[in-house]
Design an enzyme around this catalytic site. Structure first.
Site, PDB file in Angstrom:
ATOM      1  N   HIS A  44       0.811  -1.219   0.000  1.00  0.00           N
ATOM      2  CA  HIS A  44       0.000   0.000   0.000  1.00  0.00           C
ATOM      3  C   HIS A  44       0.849   1.276   0.000  1.00  0.00           C
ATOM      4  O   HIS A  44       0.683   2.157   0.827  1.00  0.00           O
ATOM      5  CB  HIS A  44      -0.966  -0.003   1.182  1.00  0.00           C
ATOM      6  CG  HIS A  44      -1.955  -1.126   1.148  1.00  0.00           C
ATOM      7  ND1 HIS A  44      -3.043  -1.178   1.990  1.00  0.00           N
ATOM      8  CD2 HIS A  44      -2.035  -2.237   0.381  1.00  0.00           C
ATOM      9  CE1 HIS A  44      -3.741  -2.283   1.750  1.00  0.00           C
ATOM     10  NE2 HIS A  44      -3.141  -2.938   0.766  1.00  0.00           N
ATOM     11  N   GLU A 138     -12.675   2.267  -4.949  1.00  0.00           N
ATOM     12  CA  GLU A 138     -13.431   3.525  -4.975  1.00  0.00           C
ATOM     13  C   GLU A 138     -12.879   4.535  -5.968  1.00  0.00           C
ATOM     14  O   GLU A 138     -11.662   4.630  -6.169  1.00  0.00           O
ATOM     15  CB  GLU A 138     -13.395   4.181  -3.587  1.00  0.00           C
ATOM     16  CG  GLU A 138     -14.086   3.404  -2.498  1.00  0.00           C
ATOM     17  CD  GLU A 138     -14.077   4.133  -1.158  1.00  0.00           C
ATOM     18  OE1 GLU A 138     -14.677   3.599  -0.209  1.00  0.00           O
ATOM     19  OE2 GLU A 138     -13.489   5.240  -1.070  1.00  0.00           O
ATOM     20  N   TYR A 148     -12.505  10.375   4.019  1.00  0.00           N
ATOM     21  CA  TYR A 148     -13.077   9.411   3.083  1.00  0.00           C
ATOM     22  C   TYR A 148     -13.276   8.017   3.696  1.00  0.00           C
ATOM     23  O   TYR A 148     -13.558   7.065   2.979  1.00  0.00           O
ATOM     24  CB  TYR A 148     -12.262   9.413   1.780  1.00  0.00           C
ATOM     25  CG  TYR A 148     -12.532  10.724   1.076  1.00  0.00           C
ATOM     26  CD1 TYR A 148     -13.558  10.845   0.157  1.00  0.00           C
ATOM     27  CD2 TYR A 148     -11.847  11.883   1.450  1.00  0.00           C
ATOM     28  CE1 TYR A 148     -13.877  12.065  -0.412  1.00  0.00           C
ATOM     29  CE2 TYR A 148     -12.164  13.113   0.893  1.00  0.00           C
ATOM     30  CZ  TYR A 148     -13.179  13.196  -0.042  1.00  0.00           C
ATOM     31  OH  TYR A 148     -13.505  14.415  -0.583  1.00  0.00           O
ATOM     32  N   TYR A 159     -10.144  -9.836   3.593  1.00  0.00           N
ATOM     33  CA  TYR A 159      -9.877 -11.002   2.754  1.00  0.00           C
ATOM     34  C   TYR A 159     -10.344 -12.290   3.423  1.00  0.00           C
ATOM     35  O   TYR A 159     -10.591 -13.292   2.755  1.00  0.00           O
ATOM     36  CB  TYR A 159      -8.390 -11.068   2.404  1.00  0.00           C
ATOM     37  CG  TYR A 159      -7.944  -9.878   1.585  1.00  0.00           C
ATOM     38  CD1 TYR A 159      -8.388  -9.704   0.276  1.00  0.00           C
ATOM     39  CD2 TYR A 159      -7.100  -8.912   2.115  1.00  0.00           C
ATOM     40  CE1 TYR A 159      -8.002  -8.612  -0.478  1.00  0.00           C
ATOM     41  CE2 TYR A 159      -6.707  -7.811   1.370  1.00  0.00           C
ATOM     42  CZ  TYR A 159      -7.158  -7.670   0.078  1.00  0.00           C
ATOM     43  OH  TYR A 159      -6.778  -6.588  -0.665  1.00  0.00           O
TER      44      TYR A 159
END
Length: 265
Positions: A44, A138, A148, A159
């Site tokens: 990430h 998104e 957000y 997962y």
């Protein structure tokens, strides 16, 4: 932007240099921004760059996978978008400038892993596309100081199949303009000028990694009103997407034998 090893771990950074006149070298290079804190993680990173019409630079920063809760913490850059000058300083007018406990570069927060970003040509507004977990990818249009939601609200699940956070909505947290469930693993993102095909003018193109396709999103008055899947028969992970000067769409595939593909309107 790139992933930089640093004391305590690693993190997304921005490197600035000038291309030499002969195009053969980078000159005067230096790192102008470093995501804080550095942590030991391989996931990430996000790291998409988008220059606004005023010359300020937006950068997307992921939650680093193991630090999801910090996406709500204004004292870190994890899970944020930031807005900086071309020299790496916090941009004037940023929403948390001067606020105790908040980093002045932050533009918006509550993001998971935004791997695509683009400026809408008609309005100059900043848009992002980000990975959900199992579902919940998104499209957002981050605005100054807004939250957000990640990992408090999401349209995806862990997962393992377990629920994440509190649900899909919460007061004070923004809804996505569009989401995918199941996930397509979106990456590069661009707006098309309509050159060569007027029907594409203002539409968003997004590459899909796990989804192995190119997605065209029809945009009208700031809303996404339609979706078309393209190039599914290629069976290729699409990492980035850009428009050429003739309106052709250039794709960068993310495979062992990666390719640059050109698609005419």
């Amino acid at each position: 932007s790139f992933s930089e090893p640093r004391e305590g771990g690693n993190g997304t950074s921005v490197f600035k240099a000038r291309l030499s006149e002969n195009g053969g070298a980078l000159e005067g290079g230096k790192v102008i921004f470093q995501q804080q804190p550095a942590i030991r993680s391989n996931g990430h990173f996000a790291g998409r760059l988008a220059f606004a019409p005023d010359g300020l630079l937006f950068l997307t920063l992921g939650d680093r996978q193991s630090m999801a809760d910090t996406a709500q913490d204004l004292g870190t850059h994890l899970g944020k978008t930031v807005r900086i000058t071309s020299d790496g300083a916090p941009a004037p007018g940023n929403p948390f400038f001067g606020q105790d406990g908040a980093l002045p570069e932050i533009w918006s927060y509550g993001h998971r892993n935004p791997q695509g970003a683009a400026i809408e040509p008609a309005t100059g507004r900043f848009w992002t596309v980000e990975h959900g977990a199992k579902g919940g990818d998104e499209i957002n249009r981050p605005e100054a100081g807004k939250n957000y939601g990640w990992p408090v609200i999401t349209y995806g699940r862990d997962y393992s199949g377990l629920k994440i956070g509190e649900g899909t909505e919460k007061e004070g947290m923004e809804q996505p303009l569009h989401y995918w469930d199941p996930s397509i693993a979106p990456s590069g993102m661009m707006f098309h000028s309509g050159e060569g095909n007027a029907a594409w003018k203002g539409d968003i193109f997004v590459g899909a990694l796990a989804g192995q396709k190119l997605v065209r999103l029809n945009v009208e008055n700031g809303r996404i009103v339609g979706e078309e899947a393209m190039l599914e028969d290629l069976g290729e992970r699409i990492r980035d997407v850009r428009e050429g000067p003739d309106g052709a769409v250039y794709l960068l595939t993310d495979n062992p034998d990666g390719r640059v593909l050109r698609v005419k309107p």
